[in-house]
Every structure is written in structure tokens, then in C-alpha cells.
Design a protein around this motif. Structure first.
Motif, PDB file in Angstrom:
ATOM      1  N   VAL A   1      -2.741  19.778  -0.502  1.00  0.00           N
ATOM      2  CA  VAL A   1      -2.077  18.467  -0.587  1.00  0.00           C
ATOM      3  C   VAL A   1      -2.571  17.681  -1.798  1.00  0.00           C
ATOM      4  O   VAL A   1      -1.785  17.174  -2.598  1.00  0.00           O
ATOM      5  CB  VAL A   1      -2.283  17.668   0.720  1.00  0.00           C
ATOM      6  CG1 VAL A   1      -1.878  16.206   0.530  1.00  0.00           C
ATOM      7  CG2 VAL A   1      -1.468  18.296   1.838  1.00  0.00           C
ATOM      8  N   GLU A   2      -3.884  17.612  -1.917  1.00  0.00           N
ATOM      9  CA  GLU A   2      -4.506  16.842  -2.999  1.00  0.00           C
ATOM     10  C   GLU A   2      -4.052  17.352  -4.371  1.00  0.00           C
ATOM     11  O   GLU A   2      -3.641  16.575  -5.244  1.00  0.00           O
ATOM     12  CB  GLU A   2      -6.016  17.029  -2.829  1.00  0.00           C
ATOM     13  CG  GLU A   2      -6.886  16.133  -3.657  1.00  0.00           C
ATOM     14  CD  GLU A   2      -8.348  16.590  -3.511  1.00  0.00           C
ATOM     15  OE1 GLU A   2      -9.078  16.483  -4.494  1.00  0.00           O
ATOM     16  OE2 GLU A   2      -8.730  17.082  -2.414  1.00  0.00           O
ATOM     17  N   GLN A   3      -4.084  18.694  -4.549  1.00  0.00           N
ATOM     18  CA  GLN A   3      -3.732  19.259  -5.863  1.00  0.00           C
ATOM     19  C   GLN A   3      -2.244  19.149  -6.161  1.00  0.00           C
ATOM     20  O   GLN A   3      -1.848  18.929  -7.304  1.00  0.00           O
ATOM     21  CB  GLN A   3      -4.213  20.714  -5.953  1.00  0.00           C
ATOM     22  CG  GLN A   3      -5.738  20.812  -6.007  1.00  0.00           C
ATOM     23  CD  GLN A   3      -6.209  22.124  -6.638  1.00  0.00           C
ATOM     24  OE1 GLN A   3      -5.649  22.586  -7.629  1.00  0.00           O
ATOM     25  NE2 GLN A   3      -7.233  22.717  -6.048  1.00  0.00           N
ATOM     26  N   VAL A   4      -1.404  19.307  -5.117  1.00  0.00           N
ATOM     27  CA  VAL A   4       0.044  19.169  -5.331  1.00  0.00           C
ATOM     28  C   VAL A   4       0.365  17.727  -5.716  1.00  0.00           C
ATOM     29  O   VAL A   4       1.141  17.466  -6.640  1.00  0.00           O
ATOM     30  CB  VAL A   4       0.849  19.625  -4.090  1.00  0.00           C
ATOM     31  CG1 VAL A   4       2.301  19.145  -4.161  1.00  0.00           C
ATOM     32  CG2 VAL A   4       0.823  21.157  -3.977  1.00  0.00           C
ATOM     33  N   LYS A   5      -0.255  16.766  -5.038  1.00  0.00           N
ATOM     34  CA  LYS A   5      -0.023  15.343  -5.373  1.00  0.00           C
ATOM     35  C   LYS A   5      -0.416  15.072  -6.828  1.00  0.00           C
ATOM     36  O   LYS A   5       0.314  14.407  -7.565  1.00  0.00           O
ATOM     37  CB  LYS A   5      -0.814  14.432  -4.435  1.00  0.00           C
ATOM     38  CG  LYS A   5      -0.123  14.210  -3.103  1.00  0.00           C
ATOM     39  CD  LYS A   5      -0.828  13.161  -2.252  1.00  0.00           C
ATOM     40  CE  LYS A   5       0.039  12.802  -1.047  1.00  0.00           C
ATOM     41  NZ  LYS A   5      -0.665  11.910  -0.115  1.00  0.00           N
ATOM     42  N   ASP A   6      -1.573  15.599  -7.231  1.00  0.00           N
ATOM     43  CA  ASP A   6      -2.034  15.412  -8.617  1.00  0.00           C
ATOM     44  C   ASP A   6      -1.047  16.025  -9.603  1.00  0.00           C
ATOM     45  O   ASP A   6      -0.738  15.437 -10.650  1.00  0.00           O
ATOM     46  CB  ASP A   6      -3.418  16.053  -8.819  1.00  0.00           C
ATOM     47  CG  ASP A   6      -4.519  15.229  -8.157  1.00  0.00           C
ATOM     48  OD1 ASP A   6      -4.216  14.104  -7.716  1.00  0.00           O
ATOM     49  OD2 ASP A   6      -5.662  15.724  -8.064  1.00  0.00           O
ATOM     50  N   LEU A   7      -0.559  17.225  -9.267  1.00  0.00           N
ATOM     51  CA  LEU A   7       0.380  17.914 -10.168  1.00  0.00           C
ATOM     52  C   LEU A   7       1.678  17.125 -10.326  1.00  0.00           C
ATOM     53  O   LEU A   7       2.224  17.031 -11.424  1.00  0.00           O
ATOM     54  CB  LEU A   7       0.695  19.319  -9.642  1.00  0.00           C
ATOM     55  CG  LEU A   7      -0.229  20.438 -10.114  1.00  0.00           C
ATOM     56  CD1 LEU A   7       0.068  21.729  -9.355  1.00  0.00           C
ATOM     57  CD2 LEU A   7      -0.071  20.695 -11.626  1.00  0.00           C
ATOM     58  N   LEU A   8       2.170  16.560  -9.224  1.00  0.00           N
ATOM     59  CA  LEU A   8       3.426  15.796  -9.293  1.00  0.00           C
ATOM     60  C   LEU A   8       3.256  14.563 -10.187  1.00  0.00           C
ATOM     61  O   LEU A   8       4.138  14.231 -10.986  1.00  0.00           O
ATOM     62  CB  LEU A   8       3.903  15.391  -7.890  1.00  0.00           C
ATOM     63  CG  LEU A   8       4.372  16.552  -6.999  1.00  0.00           C
ATOM     64  CD1 LEU A   8       4.638  16.073  -5.574  1.00  0.00           C
ATOM     65  CD2 LEU A   8       5.627  17.236  -7.557  1.00  0.00           C
ATOM     66  N   VAL A   9       2.096  13.912 -10.090  1.00  0.00           N
ATOM     67  CA  VAL A   9       1.806  12.754 -10.956  1.00  0.00           C
ATOM     68  C   VAL A   9       1.737  13.208 -12.409  1.00  0.00           C
ATOM     69  O   VAL A   9       2.278  12.567 -13.325  1.00  0.00           O
ATOM     70  CB  VAL A   9       0.486  12.063 -10.520  1.00  0.00           C
ATOM     71  CG1 VAL A   9       0.040  11.034 -11.544  1.00  0.00           C
ATOM     72  CG2 VAL A   9       0.648  11.417  -9.151  1.00  0.00           C
ATOM     73  N   THR A  10       1.081  14.357 -12.639  1.00  0.00           N
ATOM     74  CA  THR A  10       0.938  14.905 -14.000  1.00  0.00           C
ATOM     75  C   THR A  10       2.301  15.246 -14.600  1.00  0.00           C
ATOM     76  O   THR A  10       2.576  14.946 -15.765  1.00  0.00           O
ATOM     77  CB  THR A  10       0.050  16.179 -13.962  1.00  0.00           C
ATOM     78  OG1 THR A  10      -1.189  15.842 -13.371  1.00  0.00           O
ATOM     79  CG2 THR A  10      -0.183  16.735 -15.355  1.00  0.00           C
TER      80      THR A  10
END
Length: 518
Positions: free
Chosen positions: A413-422
Motif C-alpha cells: 500500500v505504502e509503495q503504491v501510494k508513493d508511486l502514484l504521487v510520483t
């Protein structure tokens, strides 16, 4: 733009999902990846655009030219912007309402300049059944003349002000030149705000507050850089005092595109429609008015700016599906285990507020699915195969740059959220870089013509005279269409004393953006 009306057989991506053939025969798994586009964005932009909006399942052509069916993939983007904008205008104490679609000719013709600006594209209802109507009725091209007779009824004294209304609706403008999905259509969806104030200062302030919201729609949601500025007298809203806009630019075609407009109407309509009020001193005064709008054109700009040769590229903030999860079972793999992992991945992401779906159709190969969801522009793809299952991880692939990374399930969850922001930020940064590379500052006519030939967004010193702008339009008229002012940016570069207008040689008053436009 060429090819706005070419029908494309848009349908390879619509094969029935998951039906088993009768009689127990083995299902045929479709492997072909013939979903691809037949035109390249850099080679034939018009055809590429027509194809991508149909194959990406955003629109379908309708049997009336210039009208398009907006499919769910489009409506979810419109709703994401609507949700943001509607909440923001409510903070400004603007209320939603709805006025009728029809306008009587007497009212429409009240504001002469305004009606002349819209006359060529007004559609009229002339019959009811077989009988001719005694008085034909117009269909709204915009709602100033629909609404303002009632503003004069509702506004009596200073306590009735400000009156701030907005409506989400459709309008009809019977365009005949080059209909293009989202960009130029005969019917489109929009919001239109209509406000009335006691003072010009309040009206001026709101014009800029709304313009800032339009900037945010483009830059924060659609990841498209825009320039805020003021329109020239020639390009302003018919019947208004002044027009401000956010302007986008399409590097592939070298054309500017008006993204949204916020107009100060001054007291012109108040005079025509007798919108008067008694002020605090008991004296009669006229209101100051604004109108402002953005439409489904925003979505076309997004397709043009971010799309590529594989199809749509959707910014995560407006994507109906942000993450598509695809099982990749090999022969003799634990297919059920992989499918279960896909379902649980979707559930985990959904619970965290991420729009995720799994494509578990078993009559398509993983490769076919990759192409299909790339064409539809989904920001992230998650692949789960036997190795991923064994290692408690997933493979994640970005749509915008095809970068791949393996992510442990534990920090999914944490990494997917970061990727979407990126991805959201990266789309904006790349679009800004491409747009900025097209901006050319010129000071002479020769430099201007050269930059125009190179499809540039031109910043030039101008004397601000209407006749000079008309002359530039006349001198640049060609197959590509004439060049005009796009806006005078609020952020003005330094204008050294003695700088001359690039077109007339008279003293320049300001820097303005020029270019061809949609």
C-alpha cells in the motif's frame, strides 16, 4: 485539426470477457496484441487522436456529426474534476442551481454584442410535431441571457448581494468547422458560474479566485501546465468587460488551447437586463457581474498532452482505475493461488482508498491484457506470477515510463501510494519541460514568422492595438489557420524602455503570447 470526424472501427478491445464455449471444448486464449494504434502521435496527430479516444473507450461516434457519446471512462474523469471544483466553489459560498435549456429570441437578442458573438452557432427549435412554432426557441449556447432576467427580479437591495450561482449542464453550439471529440463538439458538458456584486472590487477579486481554481484543475489534477493571463479586446468574451484565461499548449501541433475562462462582465448586462439595487445610502445602483466556465474540453487537452503511441496516459488523480492487477500463470502453475493473490491485492489496495481492479478474464493472454490496459492509460500495472507468489511480492509497471519494480506484499500500500504521487508529479514535470521547450521569445516580425513556422508558443512585445492584432491575423492566414494572441500573461518579463512592437514598430506596452490555436 485533421481527422476529427473519421470513424474508426473501435472495438478490438471489446471482446466478450470470460464466456466458456459450449460443449466443453477447450477455450481459445486470445494472444494477439493487435490492439495497437495504427497512427503515431508524431506522424499523424489528428488521426492518432481520433483513434486513441475511441480505442481507449472514452468516446463513441454518434450518428449526428459533431456529437459524441461520453463513455464511463470519460465520465469518471469529469466526475473527479467536478468533485474537486464543486467543493471549492461551495467554500466561496457559490450555490448550485439549474436553468432551462431553452431561450426566447427576444431575451437572446437583448445584448447586441453578446448575441453577435454567438449568433452563427445558435441552434433553434422551429417545430413541435408537424406544426411550426409561432416563435422559434433557441437552445442555450451559454446562459447569460437565460439567467439575468431573473437576477433583476431577485436583486432589489444591497442585502440581496452578492448573488452567486453555478450550474452543471450541457450547452449546444452548432459548430460546422472540424468537429473534434472533446475539443469542438456541438454539445458539451460544462459548469457555468454567474455572480453579481455591489462593487467592481469584489467582482475583480472573484475573477482571479476562480481562475486559480481552473489552474488547479489543470495542474494538480490533469498534470498539465497552464499560463494565466488576460485576453485581448479582440479575443475577450462578447459583451464582457475583460476576460482572463488559463492557456495550455500542445507541442505536437504547435497550437495553444484555451483551457478555461473567467470573465468580468462589468455592468453591461446589468444595464440591458436592468439588474439594479438600492445601495446602503438608499440610492439606485447597477450590479457588477462575472461569468466563468470550464468544459469537457479539459479531457481532450489531457489526452493530447499525455497520450503516446500505446494510447492514453491517465494522471492518477483522475483515473477511474489507478492500478490494474493481472495474473500471469505459467503452465502447471498454481493458477487458483495466483488468482486469489490478485483478488486479495485488489482488496488491500481498495481498503486503502486506491482505485484498483483485477483482470481475471481467462480467454485473454497476459500480453493482450497488458496492451489493453496500456491503451486505456491505467497509471500502474501489477503482475502476479508463480515467482511473485513464492516470494510474497508483486511486479509493478508504470504506464508513463514503463519502469518496472518488484514490491514486497508487506509494503504494498505504502509503495503504491508513493508511486502514484510520483507518476502524477512526473507527468506534470515532463509536460512542463516539453511546453517550455516550445516557448520562443521574439522581438521582430522576421523572428516571429520563423518561430511560427517552427510551431512555437511565441512571447512578443506588443503595442496592444486591436488593428495590429487584426493585421497579424490577416498576414499569417494560411492552411494552418491564422495566428492570434493567446493571452497577456500576468507574469510579465521585464520590458526595457524603448522596446518596440514586433508587428507595428510602435512602442510596446506589454509582452503577449501569440500562436495558432484550437
Amino acid at each position: 485539426m485533421a481527422g476529427g470526424q473519421t470513424k474508426k472501427a473501435g472495438g478490438e478491445g471489446k471482446k466478450g470477457g470470460g464466456e466458456t464455449k459450449k460443449g466443453g471444448k477447450k477455450k481459445e486464449v486470445k494472444k494477439e496484441t493487435g490492439l495497437g494504434l495504427s497512427y503515431k502521435k508524431d506522424e499523424n496527430f489528428g488521426e492518432w487522436y481520433s483513434e486513441v479516444v475511441v480505442h481507449g473507450e472514452m468516446i463513441e461516434y454518434y450518428d449526428i456529426s459533431g456529437c459524441y457519446i461520453l463513455r464511463p471512462w470519460t465520465m469518471s474523469i469529469w466526475e473527479a474534476m467536478q468533485e474537486f471544483f464543486d467543493a471549492e466553489i461551495k467554500k466561496l459560498k457559490i450555490k448550485n442551481c439549474y436553468f432551462p435549456l431553452f431561450v426566447s429570441p427576444t431575451v437572446l437578442q437583448k445584448e447586441k454584442e453578446h448575441v453577435e458573438g454567438f449568433a452563427p452557432e445558435v441552434a433553434w427549435v422551429t417545430k413541435s410535431g408537424q406544426s411550426d412554432l409561432e416563435v422559434p426557441i433557441a437552445i442555450r449556447p451559454t446562459s447569460e441571457t437565460v439567467m439575468y432576467p431573473y437576477y433583476s427580479k431577485w436583486i432589489r437591495g444591497h442585502r440581496d448581494l452578492p448573488l452567486k450561482l453555478n450550474q452543471w449542464c450541457n450547452v449546444v453550439r452548432w459548430e460546422f468547422s472540424n468537429p473534434t471529440p472533446f475539443i469542438r463538439s456541438r454539445e458539451f458538458l460544462w459548469q457555468e458560474g454567474h455572480t453579481a456584486f455591489a462593487t467592481k472590487a469584489e467582482a475583480d477579486e472573484e475573477v482571479l479566485d476562480i481562475l486559480e481554481l481552473y489552474r488547479r484543475v489543470y495542474e494538480e489534477y490533469l498534470a498539465i501546465p497552464v499560463i494565466k493571463g488576460k485576453k485581448s479586446e479582440l479575443e475577450k468574451f462578447a459583451g464582457g468587460l475583460y476576460t482572463t484565461s488559463v492557456e495550455a499548449f500542445i507541442p505536437n501541433t504547435g497550437r495553444g488551447i484555451q483551457g478555461a475562462t473567467s470573465h468580468c462582465l462589468g455592468q453591461n448586462f446589468a444595464k440591458m437586463f436592468e439588474i439594479n439595487f438600492e445601495d446602503e445610502k438608499g440610492e439606485k445602483a447597477m450590479v457588477w457581474q462575472n461569468s466563468w466556465a470550464y468544459s469537457t474540453r479539459t479531457i481532450g487537452v489531457m489526452v493530447m498532452v499525455h497520450g503516446d503511441d500505446k494510447g492514453l496516459v491517465l494522471p492518477p488523480k483522475v483515473a477511474a482505475v489507478q492500478v490494474i492487477v493481472i495474473p500471469v500463470p505459467f503452465k502447471d502453475a498454481d493458477t487458483q493461488g495466483i488468482f486469489d493473490a490478485c483478488t486479495s491485492t485488489v482488496n488491500t489496495l481498495t481498503e486503502a482508498g486506491i482505485h484498483a481492479e483485477a483482470d481475471l478474464r481467462d480467454n485473454y493472454s497476459p500480453g493482450w491484457k497488458y496492451s489493453h490496459w496500456e491503451l486505456k492509460g491505467v497509471p500502474l500495472r501489477i503482475e502476479i506470477g508463480p515467482r511473485d507468489l513464492a516470494n510474497s511480492q508483486v511486479r509493478v509497471v508504470r504506464r508513463d515510463n514503463s519502469a518496472k519494480v518488484d514490491i514486497p506484499m508487506a509494503s504494498l500500500v505504502e509503495q503504491v501510494k508513493d508511486l502514484l504521487v510520483t507518476i502524477q508529479k512526473s507527468l506534470y514535470d515532463v509536460a512542463t519541460q516539453k511546453r517550455d521547450a516550445c516557448i520562443q521569445k521574439v522581438t521582430t516580425w522576421d523572428e516571429f514568422i520563423e518561430a511560427l513556422g517552427q510551431k512555437k508558443l511565441i512571447l512578443a512585445p506588443w503595442c496592444d492595438e486591436e488593428e495590429v492584432e487584426k493585421d497579424v491575423k490577416a498576414r499569417t492566414k494560411g492552411e494552418m489557420g491564422a495566428c492570434k494572441t493567446l493571452c497577456t500573461p500576468f507574469e510579465q518579463p521585464d520590458l526595457p524602455e524603448g522596446t518596440l512592437c514586433f508587428a507595428s514598430g510602435k512602442p510596446a506596452k506589454k509582452w503577449s503570447y501569440w500562436g495558432r490555436s484550437y
